[in-house]
Design a protein around this motif. Structure first.
Motif, PDB file in Angstrom:
ATOM      1  N   THR A 173       0.794  -1.341   0.266  1.00 28.98           N
ATOM      2  CA  THR A 173      -0.080  -0.093  -0.033  1.00 28.98           C
ATOM      3  C   THR A 173       0.852   1.322  -0.058  1.00 28.98           C
ATOM      4  OG1 THR A 173      -0.161   0.051   2.412  1.00 28.98           O
ATOM      5  CG2 THR A 173      -1.724  -1.218   1.163  1.00 28.98           C
ATOM      6  N   SER A 219       1.052   3.511   2.328  1.00 23.77           N
ATOM      7  CA  SER A 219       1.535   3.672   3.572  1.00 23.77           C
ATOM      8  C   SER A 219       2.711   2.809   3.681  1.00 23.77           C
ATOM      9  CB  SER A 219       0.692   3.716   4.663  1.00 23.77           C
ATOM     10  OG  SER A 219       0.076   2.157   4.467  1.00 23.77           O
ATOM     11  N   GLN A 220       2.701   1.576   3.207  1.00 24.30           N
ATOM     12  CA  GLN A 220       3.915   0.629   3.303  1.00 24.30           C
ATOM     13  C   GLN A 220       5.030   1.044   2.524  1.00 24.30           C
ATOM     14  OE1 GLN A 220       1.593  -2.922   1.915  1.00 24.30           O
ATOM     15  NE2 GLN A 220       1.540  -3.475   4.164  1.00 24.30           N
ATOM     16  N   ASN A 273       2.392   8.422   7.739  1.00 23.32           N
ATOM     17  CA  ASN A 273       1.988   7.254   7.524  1.00 23.32           C
ATOM     18  C   ASN A 273       0.689   6.651   7.863  1.00 23.32           C
ATOM     19  OD1 ASN A 273       3.064   4.424   6.640  1.00 23.32           O
ATOM     20  ND2 ASN A 273       3.163   4.123   9.114  1.00 23.32           N
ATOM     21  N   SER A 308      -2.401   5.469   5.458  1.00 15.88           N
ATOM     22  CA  SER A 308      -3.020   4.161   5.529  1.00 15.88           C
ATOM     23  C   SER A 308      -4.716   4.398   5.734  1.00 15.88           C
ATOM     24  CB  SER A 308      -2.407   3.335   6.854  1.00 15.88           C
ATOM     25  OG  SER A 308      -3.095   2.270   7.441  1.00 15.88           O
ATOM     26  N   THR A 325      -7.279   2.681   2.755  1.00 13.58           N
ATOM     27  CA  THR A 325      -8.369   1.893   3.269  1.00 13.58           C
ATOM     28  C   THR A 325      -9.950   2.504   3.151  1.00 13.58           C
ATOM     29  OG1 THR A 325      -7.064   0.715   4.900  1.00 13.58           O
ATOM     30  CG2 THR A 325      -9.391   0.274   5.132  1.00 13.58           C
TER      31      THR A 325
END
Length: 882
Positions: free
Chosen positions: A57, A59-60, A285, A289, A293
């Motif tokens: 994603t 954020s990852q 972050n 995320s 989502t």
């Protein structure tokens, strides 16, 4: 006049701006497929091996690079739904004001190889926009885009009146040759690409001129977006606060202002502002995320790529761009603002909800490159751009050919002047007497041949030659044709009348005579040439070599003249000939004009060209006739030739090879078909006056059937009126006939003719009516009014509408005492004199035997011989007789 102006503008701009437009076309075609080409060149950067796990994603990916390389400042992150597509991260990089796109493996975050070819496409882009020379180049390309619009409109105007059938407008004719093929290629392909070039030019000007851009927004009814001045300098705006090139339209469709080269990029200084506003790495972050989502849960529609721009300030909002699963084009982006604090989509702007005019103005680059209208149109637009050099090349070739072939005589004159002349050589005088231009052409070609051998040469018409000049030259070459019943051409008649009856001393003169004629008239073949030769001999002139006769511009006879001249002068003279190229025309209509007439059948013949063609009223149609199937069969039977015998060297049958050969030739025993064909000369061409003008979109002839002593139809009349089927091809070439061209002013004209001579007169009258010149007088004669009044309805309509001021008709068989046109002329002697006093021009077309000679005598009796000679010299007495 307007058409001439447009033509001059069209070719002048074509040979000046054509090269720039060619460069713009080719570079634009290449750049329009930049993304597919780069993906093809860089598969390891754009595509990855699918793994059995979900993609990382945003954020990852952000967290990964913060750990592995915290110095990287990320602007935006793009994730593609396609499991094989790589992810993209836009980062701040020195020297890249819009950031740098870094391709990463979506499963491992491994940085993929750098994209190859970016420098090449950057060069292509600059070459397309400004020729890589900055603002000056931008002005040049902008001007050329305007010129392209002018090309399209002027090209359509120049072509529009010519043809109306789809086949003529859109079908190439590969069988055409030379200039006709070039013109057809230029015009037909140009018609194919008209729409594409208009779109390319109009949209290209969007980035060239601010006034044009403003006009487009007004015409499309869309409010022009205002620039964001507070970020102007950071975003690279120009002095007026407008974003350069297509950034302005990009901002209109995407307030986030992502990268032009990659739509998945945010502001280059966003991380710096984030840090100043106090957003920590953990907060960013968390925002990424929650956005990833929450947005995927609420968006409610599929997409192919999603770009998440890192938050700019701690207000809980993140800007996103996403592209539909099947987008209209590469810039059809949807925009959204997601509040990660409340986990809601605060704003959603879908591209598909925009009105068409808004879509166009917010997607100018896709409209320009064609992707806006779909992949098929984009591909066709690319092809249209790629063929732009074709118009530059063919336009130049047509221009050069036009200059070269405008007048063959002028070509010879220009070629002759560029040669260094031997100062010790004796000067030559070449005198010509011509009726239709052939003798003049050969005179100039002879002059060119001599001047290439460094000889001083003067070329002069016989009508302008005086005896003093004859006495001053030691070497004179005469190139003369025979006209009518064996006389000199009209304009040379004054020379013969003044001089042939005089005796003079010409012992100093060395001369040669090239006499032009046609053996189809054996009694008068080259008569004037022989008369001139006898006069020169009688006055003591010494021939360089014997008189050379030329039958129907036969190239062997012309070369014999050149060879004899080379032999006597001991000069190396280049070979010369008269090339005849016959184009293919279609026989569209044929009907008899005089059914039940006492005379031979006369036919109206209508032919349609397979190419663009021009002629003037008074010009001649030269036909290449062929042999009928019966004549070929009789010849083969006589010489015991089997049907369908192949001619190996030509890869055709003997029947096909014999169609245009003179089968009356006596042949020696032959070993094979090639040996036979070597003995057979080509059939002579046939000439006919043209009865129509180009704006009528048809070439019309009037052909009377002729029979030989065996009852067989004549070569030309049989070919046109019987042997050739309708819709078959006819070999035809237009030959200019300057001595019978229509005057270009509104002086009165008197048209006199008989029989099929009505053809040449009809073309003159058609042209006059188009110009609304009404001082026209027609005197026409035939046998019976009931059967032989050719084109009666048209002529009477002209008379009714006042376009034909006078009409006098002589039908010889309608009364006991025969009446001919010269009788009418004598009856109207006072009226004739009145028209001549008003500067009228006389045109005569028809048979030389009887009509033309009788009319000539009547004019002498009415006007006087000196007055008639003066009319000839002034171009007011013009004849097309046969």
């Amino acid at each position: 006049m307007l058409k001439k102006i447009f033509f001059q503008i069209h070719w002048f701009l074509g040979i000046t701006a054509g090269l720039i437009l060619s460069i713009m076309g080719v570079t634009g075609a290449i750049y329009s497929y930049e993304q597919p080409i780069q993906k093809w060149l860089n598969p390891d950067s754009y595509y990855v091996q699918v793994e059995n796990r979900a993609k990382l994603t945003p954020s990852q990916l952000y967290q990964y690079f913060q750990i592995t390389d915290p110095q990287i400042k990320i602007n935006s992150i793009t994730i593609a739904k396609d499991p094989t597509s790589s992810s993209s991260i836009n980062i701040v990089k020195e020297g890249a004001r819009r950031g740098y796109n870094m391709m990463v493996n979506p499963y491992s975050a491994e940085v993929l190889p750098e994209i190859k070819g970016k420098e090449f496409f950057a060069f292509i882009q600059q070459l397309h926009r400004n020729l890589t020379v900055g603002p000056v180049g931008k002005q040049i390309t902008g001007a050329c885009a305007l010129i392209l619009i002018l090309f399209v409109l002027s090209g359509l105007y120049l072509r529009w009146p010519k043809k109306h059938s789809l086949k003529q407008w859109f079908m190439l004719k590969p069988k055409l040759k030379g200039r006709n093929f070039l013109w057809d290629l230029h015009a037909v392909v140009g018609t194919w690409v008209v729409i594409f070039y208009l779109v390319l030019a109009c949209t290209g000007l969007y980035w060239s001129y601010d006034w044009w851009r403003n006009g487009m927004f007004k015409v499309m009814g869309v409010e022009r977006p205002q620039p964001e001045m507070q970020e102007g300098k950071a975003r690279g705006q120009n002095a007026e606060g407008q974003k350069p090139e297509h950034e302005a339209q990009h901002s209109a469709s995407n307030p986030v202002r992502t990268s032009e080269n990659n739509p998945n990029r945010g502001e280059s200084d966003s991380n710096q502002r984030n840090e100043k506003k106090g957003l920590s790495v953990e907060q960013i972050n968390l925002a990424l995320s929650q956005t990833w989502t929450g947005f995927n849960a609420q968006v409610g529609r599929d997409y192919s790529t999603l770009t998440v721009n890192l938050p700019k300030k701690p207000d809980g909002k993140i800007e996103l761009n996403f592209v539909d699963a099947i987008p209209q084009h590469e810039r059809a982006r949807n925009k959204a603002i997601f509040n990660y604090k409340t986990s809601t989509i605060e704003k959603m702007e879908l591209y598909e909800d925009q009105k068409l005019n808004e879509k166009i103005m917010s997607s100018m680059l896709p409209v320009h490159r064609g992707s806006f209208f779909g992949p098929v149109y984009q591909f066709l637009a690319m092809l249209a751009s790629m063929v732009m050099p074709l118009f530059f090349v063919t336009g130049w070739m047509l221009y050069l050919k036009r200059r070269k072939q405008k007048k063959l005589t002028e070509q010879a004159r220009l070629a002759a002047t560029a040669v260094k002349i031997d100062p010790n050589a004796k000067p030559w005088l070449i005198a010509y007497a011509t009726q239709t231009g052939t003798a003049e052409q050969l005179a100039w070609r002879t002059a060119t041949s001599l001047q290439e051998a460094h000889q001083p040469v003067t070329v002069k018409s016989l009508q302008h030659l005086n005896l003093d000049e004859v006495k001053n030259f030691e070497q004179i070459l005469f190139v003369v044709s025979t006209y009518g019943t064996g006389e000199a051409p009209d304009l040379a008649s004054s020379f013969t009348k003044k001089n042939f009856s005089q005796q003079m001393d010409l012992k100093h003169l060395h001369y040669a005579v090239l006499a032009l004629g046609s053996r189809e008239y054996p009694e008068t073949f080259c008569s004037f040439g022989h008369e001139l030769d006898r006069w020169l001999n009688a006055n003591g002139a010494q021939p360089l070599f014997g008189l050379i006769e030329v039958d129907n511009a036969n190239n062997e006879h012309i070369q014999a003249w050149n060879s004899a001249l080379a032999k006597v002068t001991k000069l190396e003279l280049q070979a010369m000939n008269i090339e005849k190229t016959f184009d293919l025309w279609t026989l569209k209509q044929r009907h008899i004009l005089n059914p039940n007439s006492l005379g031979a059948p006369a036919f109206n013949i209508e032919l349609q060209p397979k190419h663009e063609v021009h002629w003037q009223s008074g010009d001649i149609a030269e036909i290449q006739p062929g042999n009928s199937a019966e004549r070929i069969t009789d010849f083969m039977r006589k010489h015991q030739i089997f049907a369908h015998t192949p001619v190996d060297s030509l890869q055709i049958s003997i029947e096909q090879a014999l169609w245009d050969k003179d089968l009356t030739t006596e042949v020696e025993p032959f070993a094979n078909m090639e040996h036979l064909l070597e003995q057979l000369s080509p059939l002579p061409s046939r000439e006919y006056s043209i009865a129509s003008i180009p704006s009528q979109q048809i070439l019309r002839l009037v052909v009377r059937q002729q029979e030989n002593s065996h009852g067989q139809l004549g070569l030309g009349s049989g070919w046109l009126t019987q042997h050739t089927a309708l819709n078959s091809e006819i070999g035809l070439r237009i030959r200019t006939n300057e001595s019978f061209h229509l005057i270009d002013d509104n002086r009165p004209i008197i048209c006199i003719g008989n029989g099929t001579g009505i053809a040449g007169l009809m073309s003159l009258l058609h042209a006059r009516t188009r110009q609304n010149y009404t001082q026209n007088w027609l005197i026409f004669g035939e046998r019976q009014r009931e059967y032989d009044f050719f084109y009666q309805s048209t002529i009477e309509a002209w008379q009714t509408t006042g376009m034909l001021q006078r009409l006098d008709l002589a039908f010889s068989r309608d009364q006991t005492e025969k009446v001919y046109v010269h009788h009418l002329l004598r009856e109207q002697a006072q009226m004739l004199q009145s028209w001549i006093d008003k500067d009228a021009v006389i045109y005569i077309c028809g048979s030389i035997n009887g009509m033309a000679s009788d009319v000539d005598q009547a004019l002498i009796d009415i006007l006087g011989e000196s007055k008639l000679d003066l009319l000839r010299q002034e171009g007011r007495y013009r004849r097309d007789v046969y």
